[in-house]
Design an enzyme around this catalytic site. Structure first.
Site, PDB file in Angstrom:
ATOM      1  N   THR A  26      -4.375  -1.178 -17.595  1.00  0.00           N
ATOM      2  CA  THR A  26      -4.186   0.204 -17.146  1.00  0.00           C
ATOM      3  C   THR A  26      -4.406   1.143 -18.319  1.00  0.00           C
ATOM      4  O   THR A  26      -4.194   0.763 -19.470  1.00  0.00           O
ATOM      5  CB  THR A  26      -2.772   0.421 -16.573  1.00  0.00           C
ATOM      6  OG1 THR A  26      -2.683   1.767 -16.092  1.00  0.00           O
ATOM      7  CG2 THR A  26      -1.673   0.210 -17.607  1.00  0.00           C
TER       8      THR A  26
ATOM      9  N   ASP B 192      -2.684  -2.429  -7.979  1.00  0.00           N
ATOM     10  CA  ASP B 192      -3.258  -1.359  -7.179  1.00  0.00           C
ATOM     11  C   ASP B 192      -2.264  -1.082  -6.060  1.00  0.00           C
ATOM     12  O   ASP B 192      -1.694  -2.024  -5.518  1.00  0.00           O
ATOM     13  CB  ASP B 192      -4.620  -1.771  -6.611  1.00  0.00           C
ATOM     14  CG  ASP B 192      -5.446  -0.548  -6.254  1.00  0.00           C
ATOM     15  OD1 ASP B 192      -5.562   0.363  -7.095  1.00  0.00           O
ATOM     16  OD2 ASP B 192      -5.964  -0.489  -5.126  1.00  0.00           O
TER      17      ASP B 192
ATOM     18  N   HIS C 165       7.962  -1.386  -3.187  1.00  0.00           N
ATOM     19  CA  HIS C 165       6.822  -2.298  -3.060  1.00  0.00           C
ATOM     20  C   HIS C 165       6.463  -2.916  -4.409  1.00  0.00           C
ATOM     21  O   HIS C 165       6.227  -4.109  -4.522  1.00  0.00           O
ATOM     22  CB  HIS C 165       5.629  -1.547  -2.470  1.00  0.00           C
ATOM     23  CG  HIS C 165       5.351  -0.223  -3.119  1.00  0.00           C
ATOM     24  ND1 HIS C 165       6.323   0.728  -3.295  1.00  0.00           N
ATOM     25  CD2 HIS C 165       4.224   0.304  -3.674  1.00  0.00           C
ATOM     26  CE1 HIS C 165       5.820   1.784  -3.912  1.00  0.00           C
ATOM     27  NE2 HIS C 165       4.541   1.543  -4.154  1.00  0.00           N
TER      28      HIS C 165
END
Ligand code: IMP
Length: 209
Positions: free
Chosen positions: A13, A74, A194
């Site tokens: 990243t 992602d 999540h």
């Protein structure tokens, strides 16, 4: 058996916030995280049509370029009545200006235009991928379901947090402290977000206890 992550790991990243979060999560396992940005690695184009495919593209590109195991993620928001949109385009809906107020307003407008009946169901999803220089890969996913609420509530989060009310809770993600959302419970119970759920799956499979 999943392959273990040991020693040095590239975090694929260029986002300082994500790097910081991953370093915190990996530190207890003795993993030394170095970022793609710090190594000067190029950012590949995210040409995949799924979250998992995009995470894999980023992890594989970094593993090849750095000759080290590499990790990428992602994520995004999928709205049921919009056929899963914005989905992999979640960041793009906010435009160059990162205007999430406009992106959230667009979701409400499109739900109303579609005549979608409430509750407006949606989920956040996070796909994680780890790739090794020899081509081996491991993939994990975490998801949290909830309803969308308008007007947006709370200013504590980022992105689409203010419109997401997770199932069973009375506060939107925008009204929660980051630790409430992303913490990995020490007692092994299920995390809320999540991203934290995906990381729990990765830790169970690939990190030493
Ligand atoms: P990416 O994973 O960096 O490509 O970002 C995906 C986009 O999804 C981000 O720009 C956010 O807007 C959105 N998103 C992903 N996770 C969250 C979250 O936990 N809260 C709010 N928005 C999120």
């Amino acid at each position: 058996m999943a392959r273990r992550i040991e020693g040095r790991l590239v975090i694929a990243t260029h986002n300082a916030g994500k790097l910081w979060e991953m370093r915190e999560l990996l530190a207890p396992y003795g993993v030394d995280a170095v970022s793609a940005g710090e190594l000067g690695l190029p950012e590949p184009e995210e040409t995949g049509t799924t979250f998992a495919a995009n995470a894999l593209i980023k992890a594989q590109a970094a593993a090849r370029a750095a000759n080290l195991p590499a990790f990428a993620d992602d994520s995004g928001l999928c709205v049921a009545a919009l056929g899963g949109a914005p989905g992999i385009y979640s960041a793009r809906w906010a435009g160059e200006q990162r205007d999430f107020a406009a992106a959230m307003a667009r979701i409400e407008r499109e739900l109303q235009a579609a005549g979608a009946r409430q509750p407006w169901r949606a989920y956040f999803i996070s796909a994680l991928a780890v790739a090794w220089p020899d081509g081996h890969t491991e993939e994990f996913e975490g998801r949290v379901d909830g309803d969308l609420v308008f007007p947006p509530r709370g200013a504590k989060g980022f992105g689409y947090d203010p419109i997401f009310l997770p199932d069973g809770l009375a506060k939107t993600f925008g009204e929660m402290m980051s630790v409430e959302k992303h913490a990995i419970p020490a007692d092994g119970s299920r995390a809320l977000s999540h991203r934290a759920r995906a990381f729990q799956a990765l830790a169970r499979a690939c990190l030493a206890p």
